[in-house]
Design an enzyme around this catalytic site. Structure first.
Site, PDB file in Angstrom:
ATOM      1  N   ASN A  37       0.842  -0.979   0.242  1.00 11.16           N
ATOM      2  CA  ASN A  37      -0.225   0.188  -0.137  1.00 11.16           C
ATOM      3  C   ASN A  37       1.226   1.478  -0.118  1.00 11.16           C
ATOM      4  OD1 ASN A  37      -2.416   1.511   0.352  1.00 11.16           O
ATOM      5  ND2 ASN A  37      -2.862   0.771   2.016  1.00 11.16           N
ATOM      6  N   HIS A 122     -13.964  -4.590  11.386  1.00  7.46           N
ATOM      7  CA  HIS A 122     -13.394  -3.157  12.331  1.00  7.46           C
ATOM      8  C   HIS A 122     -14.599  -2.644  12.091  1.00  7.46           C
ATOM      9  CE1 HIS A 122      -9.140  -3.462   9.682  1.00  7.46           C
ATOM     10  NE2 HIS A 122      -9.389  -4.233  10.476  1.00  7.46           N
ATOM     11  N   ARG A 147     -12.939  -5.794  15.566  1.00  5.76           N
ATOM     12  CA  ARG A 147     -12.323  -4.769  16.327  1.00  5.76           C
ATOM     13  C   ARG A 147     -12.567  -2.968  16.758  1.00  5.76           C
ATOM     14  NH1 ARG A 147      -7.061  -1.724  12.515  1.00  5.76           N
ATOM     15  NH2 ARG A 147      -8.685  -0.681  12.438  1.00  5.76           N
ATOM     16  N   TYR A 159      -6.030   7.448  13.008  1.00  7.83           N
ATOM     17  CA  TYR A 159      -5.736   5.960  12.435  1.00  7.83           C
ATOM     18  C   TYR A 159      -7.201   5.164  12.868  1.00  7.83           C
ATOM     19  CZ  TYR A 159      -5.811   1.071  11.531  1.00  7.83           C
ATOM     20  OH  TYR A 159      -5.158  -0.178  11.800  1.00  7.83           O
ATOM     21  N   ASP A 216      -6.099  -1.862  18.725  1.00  5.55           N
ATOM     22  CA  ASP A 216      -5.231  -1.705  17.270  1.00  5.55           C
ATOM     23  C   ASP A 216      -4.306  -0.229  17.936  1.00  5.55           C
ATOM     24  OD1 ASP A 216      -2.859  -1.446  15.685  1.00  5.55           O
ATOM     25  OD2 ASP A 216      -4.245  -1.371  13.964  1.00  5.55           O
ATOM     26  N   HIS A 218      -1.704   0.499  16.588  1.00  7.96           N
ATOM     27  CA  HIS A 218      -0.927   1.248  15.497  1.00  7.96           C
ATOM     28  C   HIS A 218       0.465   1.745  15.747  1.00  7.96           C
ATOM     29  CE1 HIS A 218      -1.516   2.102  11.441  1.00  7.96           C
ATOM     30  NE2 HIS A 218      -1.772   1.064  11.310  1.00  7.96           N
ATOM     31  N   GLU A 242      -3.063  -5.165  19.808  1.00 10.33           N
ATOM     32  CA  GLU A 242      -2.519  -4.990  18.594  1.00 10.33           C
ATOM     33  C   GLU A 242      -1.283  -3.888  18.294  1.00 10.33           C
ATOM     34  OE1 GLU A 242      -2.591  -4.447  13.679  1.00 10.33           O
ATOM     35  OE2 GLU A 242      -4.864  -4.820  15.015  1.00 10.33           O
ATOM     36  N   GLU A 268       2.363  -6.571  11.307  1.00 12.50           N
ATOM     37  CA  GLU A 268       1.831  -6.647   9.701  1.00 12.50           C
ATOM     38  C   GLU A 268       2.894  -5.803   9.233  1.00 12.50           C
ATOM     39  OE1 GLU A 268      -0.821  -2.491  10.057  1.00 12.50           O
ATOM     40  OE2 GLU A 268      -1.225  -4.389  11.216  1.00 12.50           O
ATOM     41  N   ARG A 289       1.050 -11.552  13.103  1.00 13.93           N
ATOM     42  CA  ARG A 289      -0.052  -9.944  12.237  1.00 13.93           C
ATOM     43  C   ARG A 289       0.324 -10.446  11.173  1.00 13.93           C
ATOM     44  NH1 ARG A 289      -4.120  -8.627  11.683  1.00 13.93           N
ATOM     45  NH2 ARG A 289      -4.230  -6.514  11.638  1.00 13.93           N
ATOM     46  N   HIS A 318      -2.829 -10.392   8.860  1.00 13.71           N
ATOM     47  CA  HIS A 318      -3.175  -8.731   8.614  1.00 13.71           C
ATOM     48  C   HIS A 318      -4.276  -9.423   6.823  1.00 13.71           C
ATOM     49  CE1 HIS A 318      -2.390  -5.028   8.208  1.00 13.71           C
ATOM     50  NE2 HIS A 318      -1.988  -5.210   6.630  1.00 13.71           N
ATOM     51  N   ASP A 322      -6.384  -3.625   1.638  1.00 17.31           N
ATOM     52  CA  ASP A 322      -4.741  -3.337   1.110  1.00 17.31           C
ATOM     53  C   ASP A 322      -4.293  -4.446   0.518  1.00 17.31           C
ATOM     54  OD1 ASP A 322      -4.113  -2.949   3.607  1.00 17.31           O
ATOM     55  OD2 ASP A 322      -2.205  -3.149   2.932  1.00 17.31           O
ATOM     56  N   GLU A 345      -8.115 -11.317  10.219  1.00 16.79           N
ATOM     57  CA  GLU A 345      -8.802 -10.384  10.049  1.00 16.79           C
ATOM     58  C   GLU A 345      -9.481 -10.367   8.122  1.00 16.79           C
ATOM     59  OE1 GLU A 345      -7.020  -5.351   9.823  1.00 16.79           O
ATOM     60  OE2 GLU A 345      -6.284  -7.202   8.946  1.00 16.79           O
ATOM     61  N   TRP A 408       2.455   6.844  12.212  1.00 12.57           N
ATOM     62  CA  TRP A 408       1.408   6.258  11.838  1.00 12.57           C
ATOM     63  C   TRP A 408       0.981   4.835  12.022  1.00 12.57           C
ATOM     64  CZ3 TRP A 408      -1.374   3.741   8.223  1.00 12.57           C
ATOM     65  CH2 TRP A 408      -2.639   3.993   8.295  1.00 12.57           C
TER      66      TRP A 408
END
Length: 408
Positions: A37, A122, A147, A159, A216, A218, A242, A268, A289, A318, A322, A345, A408
């Site tokens: 991605n 999600h 999630r 995010y 998550d 992130h 996560e 991931e 992940r 994951h 994407d 997921e 991010w």
């Protein structure tokens, strides 16, 4: 048979994808996902200029040999671009092998170990009311695991938070934006840490103790912050927390693990088994992940999961949008077969995507199944794909309130 051709297909049905199509001299076709991605063309160039010329004339049945050749012979190893390219070749060759055998791929991996793969969706909202609508929508669709991501007071877009859903509305979140430069989001970790435990308390009170909940982080927290969050979420019985801290610092997970019993998932953004060595051997995580697409394909991820199984660590592959339907199908076949499957997921792809990638996998009563068509069970429609030209898109960046660039 030998490989007659290998084509790199770049299209954008709803979002950008890179697909490798390998055809044998007997006309058997295999597909592999090579999407990274925001860096799609880098993988497309790697495949087109460096990998495809090496495939023509090779024996398509020698999957392990092809994997080792592409990994070891280039000298420059690992990294997301290289491993996504290898994964695309690997998955396409497995697709061919299963089609030649006339079997769904999971049968060549040892057969099914379960009736289906538990999937999580999600849910998100800018505030608690909107979040609860999103959770209910997912329950109505049959999800048994969800999630939960939420807006943080004082911050704007962050995010994992899509536009607020109406009852019955589809959840649609794609962070990569078709803009000349990446969008910027503001972040405040302390505000997030104050807010999240109360959100999970309210969700548990409303939806009860049986609903499987995940969250998550992130990569946003230091190990100490992550340990604090993990401890504060213990009363709400999460399936996992996560990416609580950047995974490159594997030793940092020791601090998190020592302070909380909340299960931990990570990986991931990892590409090989070497990224997991400390995490697995010291049992610092509970779930792997990685995606088939970004970790060298079925061949590599199967070995990684066998290694993890020794330490009672399970899969949590994951699977956002994407990962193309080709990559998702590949990890469903793998997840159905391995003993130490944990959860998958699942973000449903857009209608445009599913028109180009015709799939046989199904979702029913909270479980995904790859289907029983020979191979992966995914076909690619060239004519429809031609109507969706690639357009550059960038994932956002994050800055702290004082302007410092953050994860991010």
């Amino acid at each position: 048979m030998t490989i007659r051709s290998a084509e790199v297909l770049v299209s954008s049905p709803g979002r950008n994808f890179v697909t490798l199509r390998i055809t044998t001299d007997d006309g058997v076709v295999g597909l592999g996902d090579a999407t990274v991605n925001g860096r799609e063309l880098a993988v497309a160039a790697y495949l087109t200029e460096h990998v495809v010329p090496l495939l023509i004339g090779r024996d398509e049945a020698m999957i392990e040999d092809a994997w080792q050749f592409l990994y070891r012979s280039a000298y420059w190893r690992r990294g997301p671009i290289t491993m996504a390219a290898i994964a695309a070749v690997d998955v396409a060759l497995w697709d061919i092998k299963a089609k030649v055998a006339g079997l769904p791929l999971y049968q060549l991996l040892g057969g099914a170990s379960r009736t289906g793969c538990l999937a999580y969706g999600h849910a998100s909202g800018t505030d608690l009311d909107a979040l609860c609508v999103s959770i209910q929508n997912h329950l109505d669709q049959g999800f048994k695991a969800i999630r939960v991501q939420t807006g943080v007071p004082g911050l704007g877009q962050i995010y994992g938070v899509a536009g607020d859903q109406r009852p019955g509305q589809r959840y649609d979140y794609e962070p990569a934006k078709r803009l000349p430069k990446p969008a910027e989001e503001l972040w405040d970790t302390r505000a997030y840490l104050r807010h999240v435990p109360g959100v999970f308390a309210a969700v548990r009170e409303k939806f009860g103790p049986e609903l499987v909940l995940l969250h998550d982080g992130h990569h946003r927290m230091t190990p100490n912050q992550a340990a604090s969050l993990g401890k504060s979420l213990e009363p709400y019985d999460l399936f996992w927390l996560e990416d609580c801290t950047p995974g490159e610092n594997q030793e940092g997970m020791r601090r998190v693990r020592s302070q909380t019993t909340t299960p931990l998932a990570i990986g991931e953004v990892f590409n090989t088994v070497y990224d997991y060595q400390t995490l697995i051997t010291e049992q610092l995580i509970d779930y792997v992940r990685s995606a088939v697409t970004h970790t060298g394909g079925i061949t590599a991820l199967r070995k990684l999961m066998d290694f993890a199984a020794i330490y009672q660590i399970k899969s949590g592959f994951h699977g956002p949008t994407d990962i193309s339907p080709v990559g998702q199908a590949a990890q469903l076949h793998l997840g159905l077969a391995i003993h130490n499957f944990g959860i998958q997921e699942y973000m449903k792809h857009s209608e445009e995507t599913l028109q180009v990638f015709r799939t046989s996998y199904t979702f029913e009563n909270g479980l995904l199944h790859p289907g029983d068509n020979p191979g992966l069970g995914v076909d690619y429609d060239d004519e429809l794909a031609a109507g969706f030209e690639y357009t550059p898109a960038y994932l956002p960046t994050a800055r702290l309130l004082d302007g410092t660039v953050h994860d991010w």
